[in-house]
Design a protein around this motif. Sequence first.
Motif, PDB file in Angstrom:
ATOM      1  N   GLU A  40       0.331  -1.164   0.181  1.00  0.00           N
ATOM      2  CA  GLU A  40      -0.194  -0.377  -0.711  1.00  0.00           C
ATOM      3  C   GLU A  40       0.778   1.366  -0.453  1.00  0.00           C
ATOM      4  O   GLU A  40       1.698   1.458  -1.157  1.00  0.00           O
ATOM      5  CB  GLU A  40      -0.784  -0.032   0.628  1.00  0.00           C
ATOM      6  CG  GLU A  40      -2.252   0.780   1.500  1.00  0.00           C
ATOM      7  CD  GLU A  40      -2.541   1.507   2.226  1.00  0.00           C
ATOM      8  OE1 GLU A  40      -1.949   1.301   3.895  1.00  0.00           O
ATOM      9  OE2 GLU A  40      -4.011   2.325   2.443  1.00  0.00           O
ATOM     10  N   ASP A  41       0.526   1.922   1.617  1.00  0.00           N
ATOM     11  CA  ASP A  41       1.520   2.747   0.861  1.00  0.00           C
ATOM     12  C   ASP A  41       2.961   3.705   0.749  1.00  0.00           C
ATOM     13  O   ASP A  41       3.093   4.825   0.214  1.00  0.00           O
ATOM     14  CB  ASP A  41       0.182   4.201   2.436  1.00  0.00           C
ATOM     15  CG  ASP A  41      -0.978   4.695   2.516  1.00  0.00           C
ATOM     16  OD1 ASP A  41      -1.304   3.790   1.150  1.00  0.00           O
ATOM     17  OD2 ASP A  41      -1.063   5.007   3.211  1.00  0.00           O
ATOM     18  N   LYS A 100      -7.392   1.017   6.288  1.00  0.00           N
ATOM     19  CA  LYS A 100      -8.255   1.455   6.068  1.00  0.00           C
ATOM     20  C   LYS A 100      -9.830   1.375   6.022  1.00  0.00           C
ATOM     21  O   LYS A 100     -10.868   1.609   5.890  1.00  0.00           O
ATOM     22  CB  LYS A 100      -7.714   2.897   5.135  1.00  0.00           C
ATOM     23  CG  LYS A 100      -6.847   3.522   5.172  1.00  0.00           C
ATOM     24  CD  LYS A 100      -6.553   4.214   3.505  1.00  0.00           C
ATOM     25  CE  LYS A 100      -5.004   5.426   3.812  1.00  0.00           C
ATOM     26  NZ  LYS A 100      -4.409   4.393   3.593  1.00  0.00           N
ATOM     27  N   GLU A 135      -8.180   3.309  11.069  1.00  0.00           N
ATOM     28  CA  GLU A 135      -7.282   5.117  10.699  1.00  0.00           C
ATOM     29  C   GLU A 135      -8.137   5.450  10.080  1.00  0.00           C
ATOM     30  O   GLU A 135      -7.379   6.818   9.158  1.00  0.00           O
ATOM     31  CB  GLU A 135      -6.104   4.422   9.787  1.00  0.00           C
ATOM     32  CG  GLU A 135      -5.880   3.268   8.698  1.00  0.00           C
ATOM     33  CD  GLU A 135      -4.954   2.906   7.678  1.00  0.00           C
ATOM     34  OE1 GLU A 135      -3.783   3.299   8.188  1.00  0.00           O
ATOM     35  OE2 GLU A 135      -4.172   2.489   7.577  1.00  0.00           O
ATOM     36  N   ASP A 162      -2.439   8.018   9.562  1.00  0.00           N
ATOM     37  CA  ASP A 162      -3.637   8.523   8.371  1.00  0.00           C
ATOM     38  C   ASP A 162      -4.652   8.951   9.219  1.00  0.00           C
ATOM     39  O   ASP A 162      -5.899  10.109   8.857  1.00  0.00           O
ATOM     40  CB  ASP A 162      -4.216   7.038   8.092  1.00  0.00           C
ATOM     41  CG  ASP A 162      -2.952   7.090   6.748  1.00  0.00           C
ATOM     42  OD1 ASP A 162      -3.502   7.662   5.702  1.00  0.00           O
ATOM     43  OD2 ASP A 162      -2.238   6.366   6.779  1.00  0.00           O
TER      44      ASP A 162
HETATM   45 MG    MG Z   1      -1.740   4.780   6.045  1.00  0.00          MG
END
Ligand code: MG
Length: 291
Positions: A40-41, A100, A135, A162
Amino acid sequence: MAVAHRHFARRSLLFMPGDSLKKIQKAAGWEVDTVLLDLEDSVAPSQKAAARAGVAAALHEIEFNGRERLVRLNHAQTELPATEIEATAPARPDGYIVPKVESATDLLAVDQLLASAEVTLGLAAESLRLFAMVETARGVMNLPTISQACSRLEGLILGAEDLASDLGAVRTAAGWEVFYARSALVTAAAANGLQAFDMVFTDFQDAVGLEAESRFARQLGYTGKTCIHPNQTPVVNQAFAPTAAELERARRLVSAFETEHAAGAGAFTFEGRMVDLPMLAAARKVLTRAR
Ligand code: MG
Ligand code: COA
């Protein structure tokens, strides 16, 4: 009453970008309980496909010597998780993290993808573990249903960066801006027999700050903490393990209870303070965690 945790207690969980073979190799030989291979991020949009292939290859080729290996997927409401599970499940990670998470529906979508992967690969049902990152403000408000979304779910992870951005909060070292979420998450986890993992500490040069934040998380009931740099895992491992003094005290307390209960006393004075049943339960938890 909370059900027993299905797997071992995790103290340190180290994130690394899925497209960094060098970091994955380092983690495989490092002092860490769980290796978090991120899709992911920490992976640039242009590198998503390379990271999927890299994680699958790393899981096939690298010897992790008993360390748990979890893959962090992209958001459940995109088509990415299906592709990501298809690419990596044949390489047999221990499980997946959904980022998330805002509702039980987000988790159920991935739960179903994992169930079909298990059928395709001939794996036992629910052998792929599942963890939820909370988050966002909506995720925090929906913690009660998220933590009961499916029986595969094993733990909750707090994502403070986040969350702070979603709240419009200002991140500070003290962390009061995420305190409600931090406390709510550990409570939801305990109520549903899940493990709870604390937020990352981004200032990876500051071992003193990391230790203080870890100790406070443990004080709240967290059993482990996510990390972003190898420097952090020895500090976190130590902060989440009961100290020798705590173990000694727990042993003395349990034995005092045996004597006092045998004599018919429920509450009694132990080392100058009142103790009764909750303190016995807490002492037993400390002893269990040490094992
Ligand atoms: Mg994140
Ligand atoms: N996992 C495994 N190894 C890591 C690592 C990590 N998260 N972060 C750094 N390392 C390795 C480096 O490759 C380097 O290895 P070497 O000594 O063999 O050369 C060593 O540890 C020291 O690293 P350092 O130079 O201090 O850091 P860096 O500049 O290479 O990387 C970051 C700094 C922040 C980019 C890096 O720590 C990182 O990628 N962290 C994880 C980011 C992430 O996954 N975020 C998502 C979750 S919030």
